[in-house]
Write a protein that holds these residues in place. Structure first.
Motif, PDB file in Angstrom:
ATOM      1  N   HIS A   1      -0.585  17.258  11.778  1.00 27.76           N
ATOM      2  CA  HIS A   1      -0.048  18.370  11.007  1.00 27.76           C
ATOM      3  C   HIS A   1       1.434  18.216  10.679  1.00 27.76           C
ATOM      4  O   HIS A   1       1.932  18.950   9.829  1.00 27.76           O
ATOM      5  CB  HIS A   1      -0.262  19.675  11.764  1.00 27.76           C
ATOM      6  CG  HIS A   1      -1.710  19.950  12.080  1.00 27.76           C
ATOM      7  ND1 HIS A   1      -2.631  20.304  11.123  1.00 27.76           N
ATOM      8  CD2 HIS A   1      -2.395  19.900  13.253  1.00 27.76           C
ATOM      9  CE1 HIS A   1      -3.820  20.477  11.674  1.00 27.76           C
ATOM     10  NE2 HIS A   1      -3.702  20.238  12.977  1.00 27.76           N
ATOM     11  N   SER A   2       2.158  17.330  11.340  1.00 31.95           N
ATOM     12  CA  SER A   2       3.585  17.175  11.085  1.00 31.95           C
ATOM     13  C   SER A   2       4.043  15.844  11.673  1.00 31.95           C
ATOM     14  O   SER A   2       3.287  15.137  12.351  1.00 31.95           O
ATOM     15  CB  SER A   2       4.377  18.336  11.699  1.00 31.95           C
ATOM     16  OG  SER A   2       4.221  18.363  13.102  1.00 31.95           O
TER      17      SER A   2
ATOM     18  N   ASP B   1       4.038  16.075  15.390  1.00 30.87           N
ATOM     19  CA  ASP B   1       2.685  15.946  15.918  1.00 30.87           C
ATOM     20  C   ASP B   1       2.278  14.482  16.007  1.00 30.87           C
ATOM     21  O   ASP B   1       1.638  14.060  16.987  1.00 30.87           O
ATOM     22  CB  ASP B   1       1.718  16.717  15.027  1.00 30.87           C
ATOM     23  CG  ASP B   1       0.328  16.829  15.629  1.00 30.87           C
ATOM     24  OD1 ASP B   1       0.170  16.529  16.826  1.00 30.87           O
ATOM     25  OD2 ASP B   1      -0.606  17.230  14.902  1.00 30.87           O
TER      26      ASP B   1
ATOM     27  N   HIS C   1       1.091  15.298   3.445  1.00 28.22           N
ATOM     28  CA  HIS C   1       2.246  14.702   4.125  1.00 28.22           C
ATOM     29  C   HIS C   1       2.756  13.490   3.340  1.00 28.22           C
ATOM     30  O   HIS C   1       2.956  12.407   3.884  1.00 28.22           O
ATOM     31  CB  HIS C   1       1.868  14.286   5.549  1.00 28.22           C
ATOM     32  CG  HIS C   1       1.221  15.375   6.343  1.00 28.22           C
ATOM     33  ND1 HIS C   1       1.925  16.441   6.860  1.00 28.22           N
ATOM     34  CD2 HIS C   1      -0.077  15.569   6.695  1.00 28.22           C
ATOM     35  CE1 HIS C   1       1.095  17.240   7.514  1.00 28.22           C
ATOM     36  NE2 HIS C   1      -0.121  16.743   7.421  1.00 28.22           N
TER      37      HIS C   1
ATOM     38  N   LEU D   1      11.580  16.758   5.906  1.00 26.08           N
ATOM     39  CA  LEU D   1      10.920  16.904   7.205  1.00 26.08           C
ATOM     40  C   LEU D   1      11.886  17.530   8.205  1.00 26.08           C
ATOM     41  O   LEU D   1      13.065  17.198   8.230  1.00 26.08           O
ATOM     42  CB  LEU D   1      10.453  15.539   7.731  1.00 26.08           C
ATOM     43  CG  LEU D   1       9.551  14.722   6.799  1.00 26.08           C
ATOM     44  CD1 LEU D   1       9.268  13.367   7.408  1.00 26.08           C
ATOM     45  CD2 LEU D   1       8.250  15.462   6.512  1.00 26.08           C
TER      46      LEU D   1
END
Length: 273
Positions: free
Chosen positions: A101-102, A105, A157, A229
């Motif tokens: 998710h990121s 992560d 992403h 980010l």
């Protein structure tokens, strides 16, 4: 007049009723009964309730509001279930497959995996090669429950993938323990043997001396430098030794170890001396 009287026939009331019934049965038309008025429904004393949640008012049936609400709610649920169909990248997922998710992560998943082999799968919902390869990746995940599969959606992403130098799809990267990244390559359904060989090679049991490395330091710095980010990373300082910390050589060190001379070397040294 006699002829008319002979042709005409007088019927009794019972015969008239049976004749009218026989004509109704033969007639293709169905007589519609007029709808009762509001007053007749209101003043009707023959209303009674039946078992399936309906109220009978004369010859008319009126459903209760609770039943109407339940039927309408069921209809809405069915329409929602039909409208919300699973996407192709959501089908066949195994317990050892996880969505990223990121950037945090991804980094945490690689570090927390320890000595376990981790395969990062970069895919895109609009990629035909990714869609064709997905069922086989799910089969590999099912046959290798000790391997962790991380799925990164390229469309969600995209900025993170740019920082990680991922420009071809489908794309895979293998990580394990203190070794960090083992290999990275792109393959399709036609070149699936490349994925099989890498999985067989790196899934063998081995011990890593040290904590999991995860991403390369250059990749971590690139993620931290990306303004899109919310990822922070501080470069680890290199150890600096002070001059006093350097140990002086001692006579017992290998540098001052005594050397055993041979007889010829002793003669040469005696002549020089």
């Amino acid at each position: 007049m006699a002829e008319v009287a002979s042709q005409s026939k007088l019927f009794s009331p019972c015969e008239v009723r049976s004749l009218s019934l026989s004509r109704r049965r033969r007639s293709p038309l169905v007589a519609l009964r007029p709808a009762p008025s509001f007053r007749s429904l209101r003043s009707s004393s023959s209303s009674s309730s039946v078992g399936n949640g309906a109220v009978v008012l004369g010859d008319w049936i009126q459903r209760r509001p609770a039943e109407r609400d339940a039927s309408s709610g069921l209809h809405v649920k069915m329409s929602l279930c039909i409208g919300k169909s699973m996407k192709w990248w959501e089908k066949g997922l195994q317990p050892n497959m996880k969505d990223v998710h990121s950037a945090h992560d991804l980094v945490d998943s690689l570090i927390n995996a320890g000595n376990k082999l981790v395969i990062v799968d970069f895919y895109s919902p609009g990629c035909g090669g990714c869609k064709a390869l997905h069922p086989k990746i799910c089969q590999f995940a099912e046959m290798n429950p000790d391997v962790q599969f991380l799925q990164v959606n390229y469309e969600e992403h995209k900025s993170m993938c740019y920082s990680l130098n991922v420009h071809v799809l489908p794309f895979f990267r293998f990580y394990r323990g203190a070794q960090g990244r083992l290999c990275s390559f792109s393959c399709t359904n036609a070149t699936i043997k490349k994925f099989k060989d890498a999985l067989t090679k790196h899934s063998t049991e081995r011990c890593s001396l040290g904590p999991a490395k995860g991403l390369e330091e250059s990749e971590l710095l690139a993620l931290a430098a990306n303004k899109d980010l919310s990822f922070n990373y501080n470069k680890k300082p290199l150890p600096v030794f002070a001059p006093d910390d350097v140990a002086e050589p001692t006579p017992t060190s290998p540098k001052f170890s005594p050397r055993i001379l041979k007889g010829s070397e002793e003669k040469v040294l005696s002549k020089i001396g």
